[in-house]
Write an enzyme that holds these catalytic residues in place. Structure first.
Site, PDB file in Angstrom:
ATOM      1  CE  LYS A  34      -4.101  -2.112   1.924  1.00  0.00           C
ATOM      2  NZ  LYS A  34      -3.685  -3.533   2.064  1.00  0.00           N
TER       3      LYS A  34
HETATM    4  C1  PLP Z   1      -4.443  -4.626   1.548  1.00  0.00           C
HETATM    5  C2  PLP Z   1      -3.695  -5.889   1.439  1.00  0.00           C
HETATM    6  C3  PLP Z   1      -4.097  -6.923   0.558  1.00  0.00           C
HETATM    7  C4  PLP Z   1      -5.370  -6.861  -0.258  1.00  0.00           C
HETATM    8  O1  PLP Z   1      -5.311  -5.935  -1.305  1.00  0.00           O
HETATM    9  P1  PLP Z   1      -6.639  -5.453  -2.044  1.00  0.00           P
HETATM   10  O2  PLP Z   1      -6.194  -4.455  -3.037  1.00  0.00           O
HETATM   11  O3  PLP Z   1      -7.510  -4.853  -0.979  1.00  0.00           O
HETATM   12  O4  PLP Z   1      -7.285  -6.654  -2.654  1.00  0.00           O
HETATM   13  C5  PLP Z   1      -3.308  -8.064   0.467  1.00  0.00           C
HETATM   14  N1  PLP Z   1      -2.202  -8.193   1.202  1.00  0.00           N
HETATM   15  C6  PLP Z   1      -1.785  -7.243   2.069  1.00  0.00           C
HETATM   16  C7  PLP Z   1      -0.561  -7.478   2.880  1.00  0.00           C
HETATM   17  C8  PLP Z   1      -2.505  -6.046   2.212  1.00  0.00           C
HETATM   18  O5  PLP Z   1      -2.088  -5.128   3.084  1.00  0.00           O
END
Ligand code: PLP
Length: 454
Positions: free
Chosen positions: A131
């Site tokens: 993210k």
């Molecule tokens: C947010 C997150 C996901 C999921 O991603 P999306 O875009 O919401 O499907 C998967 N793995 C980790 C470690 C995350 O922080």
């Protein structure tokens, strides 16, 4: 209609000529009951007034040239070519390139885990979660739009169950004109996650809520609807916001760049929660990136796998798992994916599969990956690996890529005992471990409101 979404290059060009100096990219609400807006407005609002998610009016394929020479382009150049059509000239080229350079200040290695299976590591950023890219890009776009309007500031309000808060806090740190307020459930996030939220200071404030994640989320939703807070310019920094969501398409281009020379069809498996990451991948495919097939791998929160099997979208409350960033019962970005396939389930299934895995299967996969290949995967990556293995049975000559979305250290309480290893602490994490936690404790929505109004 697909032709609306996929405007041909010819049409796109004529649009540019007509618009002359100011090329405004337009976004429409998926609830179809709100005016179309510019990139800037979509970023600042987060969500449309009719509560719909914003979606770009056009997705224009990139030149064949771009794909022919992609291995000669830097990550920054690829990102610029991919994202610029979604911004038009609302951000000048030179500034957009600066924003991209600051966003992508780390690597995205593609690691061979076993024959024809690769991990695309997205966790080398400042908070070691994928993210980081979206949060850094969004914060700088918001900072730029605020520079133009000297008299006002924006407040980013975000509820976190762990990883989002850290990435947003780090991404927005020191961005002028933007205040960030993070709500997290007291005692329900890991020590590392809590420190990533509470030790930065400056324009970042952590509110420690006496409750669970859903309480934090409810308070944030209430604040967005509260007319007393209208003049506070509140916005959201989760993947419903286009500036956090769209940059995730870069990853899919980077894996292609690394593996193009193998000259085989590519299958991507994304560990999926809110389905923002995989939805950005589908946009990359619409832009011409040769992706053979997508796999959305989920934990037992299986709303989408059930939808593909039964054709009925039936969200359920989320269940807690060891891959907790994917504990989502009603994935908010799935509606964007359905828009791209015009709700045509058969067509959709040609490009896309989705499989669900239990915690037991995930732990087994972590052990298999480690014991046979020496690669340490954390639970989200392991779920991605499992979905990939399953899908590859249908594609004998393909290469599979699973996205590894977090560094194993972020899930050390699962990784260390399962694999019987001791993980070294990376410098990014070490640097927050000895900083002092500062938070403001709140219990009720009234506390939050008083804090926002003061
Ligand atoms: C947010 C997150 C996901 C999921 O991603 P999306 O875009 O919401 O499907 C998967 N793995 C980790 C470690 C995350 O922080």
């Amino acid at each position: 209609m697909i032709s609306d979404v996929m405007t041909s290059r010819k049409n796109h060009k004529s649009k540019i000529v007509n618009a002359q100096s100011k090329i405004i990219m337009k976004y429409y609400s998926l609830n179809h009951n709100a005016p179309n807006v510019s990139f800037q407005e979509a970023v600042i609002k987060g969500i449309a007034p009719d509560k719909g998610l914003y979606f770009p009016e056009t997705i224009t394929p990139l030149n064949a040239d771009f794909f022919d020479t992609i291995e000669n382009l830097s990550n920054e150049e690829i990102a610029y070519q991919a994202i610029k059509q979604f911004i038009g000239n609302e951000i000048p080229e030179i500034i957009l390139k600066e924003i991209i350079a600051e966003t992508l200040c780390f690597d995205f290695p593609v690691i061979e885990v076993e024959k024809d299976i690769y991990a695309l590591e997205l966790f080398h950023g400042p908070t070691m979660a994928f993210k980081d890219v979206g949060a850094r890009f969004m914060s700088r776009c918001l900072g730029y739009f605020n520079k133009e309007k000297k008299d006002s500031k924006n407040t980013v309000l975000v509820a976190t169950s762990g990883d989002t808060g850290g990435a947003v806090a780090s991404g927005f740190l020191g961005v002028k004109g933007v205040e960030v307020i993070i709500l997290y459930p007291s005692g329900k996030v890991s020590d590392i996650q809590e420190r990533q939220l509470t030790t930065l200071g400056q324009n970042i404030t952590a509110l420690e809520v006496d409750g669970v994640f859903d309480d934090c989320q409810d308070m944030v939703k209430k604040a967005f609807l509260d007319i007393d807070l209208k003049n506070k310019n509140l916005t959201s920094a989760n993947s419903i916001n286009i500036a956090r969501w769209l940059p995730q398409m870069f990853y899919f281009f980077y894996a292609y760049k690394a593996l193009k020379k193998e000259n085989k069809p590519l299958i991507y498996s994304c560990p999926s929660g809110n389905f923002g990451n995989i939805c950005a991948g589908i946009i990359a495919k619409k832009m011409g990136l040769p992706i053979e097939h997508f796999v959305a791998s989920t934990n037992v929160n299986d709303t989408v796998p059930r939808f593909l099997e039964k054709g009925i979208y039936d969200p359920k409350p989320s269940k807690a798992t060891i891959s907790n960033a994917m504990d989502v019962g009603n994935p908010s970005n799935f509606i964007r994916i359905q828009e791209m396939y015009q709700n045509d389930l058969e067509q959709f299934k040609k490009d896309f599969s989705s499989f669900t895995f239990s915690d037991e299967e995930t732990l087994e996969a972590m052990k298999t990956i480690y014991n046979t290949n020496g690669y340490i995967a954390e639970p989200h990556g392991a779920v991605g690996y499992l979905g990939l293995k399953k899908e590859l049975q249908n594609h004998k000559n393909a290469i599979g890529i699973f996205l590894e979305t977090a560094h194993p250290i972020k899930f050390l309480h699962t990784v260390e005992p399962t694999l019987n290893v001791k993980l070294p602490i990376p410098t990014q994490i070490e640097s927050v471990l000895n900083k002092e936690k500062v938070s403001i404790k709140i219990k009720t929505y009234e506390h939050l409101k008083t804090f926002l109004i003061q």
